[in-house]
Enzyme design. Structure first.
Site, short mmCIF file in Angstrom:
data_model
loop_
_atom_site.label_atom_id
_atom_site.label_comp_id
_atom_site.label_asym_id
_atom_site.label_seq_id
_atom_site.Cartn_x
_atom_site.Cartn_y
_atom_site.Cartn_z
N LYS A 74 54.43 50.08 -13.26
CA LYS A 74 53.68 49.20 -13.26
C LYS A 74 54.62 47.67 -13.02
O LYS A 74 55.84 47.61 -13.39
CB LYS A 74 52.98 48.65 -14.23
CG LYS A 74 51.54 48.19 -14.25
CD LYS A 74 50.89 48.02 -15.50
CE LYS A 74 50.66 46.52 -15.90
NZ LYS A 74 49.75 46.27 -16.91
N LYS A 83 56.98 41.85 -16.18
CA LYS A 83 57.92 41.05 -16.47
C LYS A 83 59.07 41.32 -16.99
O LYS A 83 60.08 40.77 -17.07
CB LYS A 83 57.05 40.21 -17.54
CG LYS A 83 55.95 39.44 -17.30
CD LYS A 83 55.36 38.63 -18.51
CE LYS A 83 54.01 38.18 -18.52
NZ LYS A 83 53.26 37.43 -19.52
N LYS A 90 56.40 49.16 -27.51
CA LYS A 90 57.09 47.95 -27.67
C LYS A 90 58.35 48.35 -28.83
O LYS A 90 59.36 47.75 -28.69
CB LYS A 90 56.09 46.87 -28.15
CG LYS A 90 55.54 46.29 -26.92
CD LYS A 90 54.69 45.11 -27.25
CE LYS A 90 53.96 44.48 -26.19
NZ LYS A 90 53.07 43.22 -26.50
#
Ligand code: TRP
Length: 338
Positions: free
Chosen positions: A200, A203, A116
């Site tokens: 994957k 979002k 992140k």
């Protein structure tokens, strides 16, 4: 094994962005199944959400939207305890104690933080760094034993066990906190992007064609399945032959998960069939299964007062379990107010 414990499920989803098919099959459907097997606590992780900037004007409605998705997927507030994390202050209080138990070296190894933060970790919030410590508090404040999560959360669960063990050891309270387990398996365990069968469904993928959102209408679902990346071969007879074909494997896996069957079973039905035939069948199934969920979500969202009532009642119930644990922790640690 230590003393047998009352099995208890806990999990949460962050209110950051629209939910998709991967969240639905990998998390929401799993929660819904588990609520009939064990005592279940499911929350909306708004404390975790603000580790990265969230518009304060939107945060509450994002919390309601996740709650609406929980309810639409079949979580029953009469059976499961559903609540917003920020309505149970015991999470944050326990997280402080755990910040003093966890070691810097442990957090330095967390791959999700590295992913992140990217190249500029010095610009990230301190909260993002200690995010997994708060997650350990979410779990252990309820002394939860089973944590349904995606594969990417395995490391955070290991950290949770390390924190539990070190707390029990340092304060000489053997067995005070349990060693919770991740519940990962299940048909929806790995739903991949429709554009790339090796990453994957997410979002944060910039392409909306990579995912099916829970609020997509029938047209959008049909379009996305039609445009999903595939190969020119017909479907094989065995799972073994699917392994080298990630996109084909993913679509078969999605079909199976939506239909509550195994991938092997889907191949038995569709072996030899090309994607020209398989995709429309998959699209019809997706519309049939997700249409009603999206509709139920919209219905709940049109009555925010009802959602708020459910969340307020859930928070009160959660606090009944969390408060005694925190009181014990305060006394164990030797707080003045313990
Ligand atoms: N980190 C989890 C995720 O991104 C969300 C989460 C926060 C969570 N606290 C939790 C999941 C506690 C399980 C248990 O998916």
């Amino acid at each position: 094994m230590t003393t047998p414990r009352h099995p208890r499920v806990l999990s949460g989803v962050q209110p950051t962005g629209a939910l998709h098919l991967g969240n639905y099959l990998g998390a929401l459907v799993k929660f819904t199944r588990l609520q009939h097997e064990m005592e279940t606590f499911i929350f909306v992780a708004d404390l975790h959400a603000i580790t990265q900037w969230q518009d304060p004007k939107l945060l509450k409605s994002q919390v309601r939207e996740i709650a609406a998705a929980y309810l639409a997927a079949g979580l029953d507030p009469k059976i499961a305890t559903i609540f917003p994390q920020s309505a149970v202050p015991e999470h944050a209080e326990l997280a402080w104690v755990f910040n003093c138990v966890a070691r810097l070296g442990w957090l330095d190894r967390m791959t999700q933080f590295k992913d992140k933060a990217g190249k500029h970790k010095e610009r990230e919030s301190v909260g993002l760094y200690t995010y997994p410590v708060l997650q350990a508090a979410d779990i252990l404040i309820y002394k939860a034993t089973h944590v349904p999560v995606g594969e990417d959360q395995k490391q955070h669960l290991e950290l949770t066990r390390d924190i539990a063990q070190k707390f029990n050891h340092d304060f000489d309270v053997p067995d005070f906190f349990p060693q919770p387990e991740a519940v990962i398996e299940g048909p929806g365990a790995r739903i991949m992007s429709l554009r790339d069968g090796t990453s994957k469904m997410s979002k944060s993928d910039p392409s909306d064609y990579s995912r099916i959102n829970l609020t997509d209408d029938a047209d959008a679902i049909l379009q996305k399945v039609r445009k999903a990346r595939t190969d020119p071969e017909p479907l094989p007879e065995t799972l073994e032959e699917l392994k080298a074909r990630p996109e084909a494997q993913n679509l078969v896996g999605i079909y199976a998960a939506l239909d509550g069957r195994t991938s092997a079973d889907v191949l038995t039905e569709f072996a030899g069939v090309g994607f020209g035939t398989f995709k429309p069948r998959l699209a019809d199934l997706a519309v049939a299964k997700l249409g009603p969920v999206g509709e139920a979500m919209r219905r709940y969202m049109s009555d925010p007062a009802e959602i708020d009532r459910i969340l307020t009642a859930g928070a009160a119930r959660a606090r009944e379990v969390a408060a005694p644990t925190l009181a014990e922790v305060k006394s164990i640690v030797g707080y003045w107010a313990g």
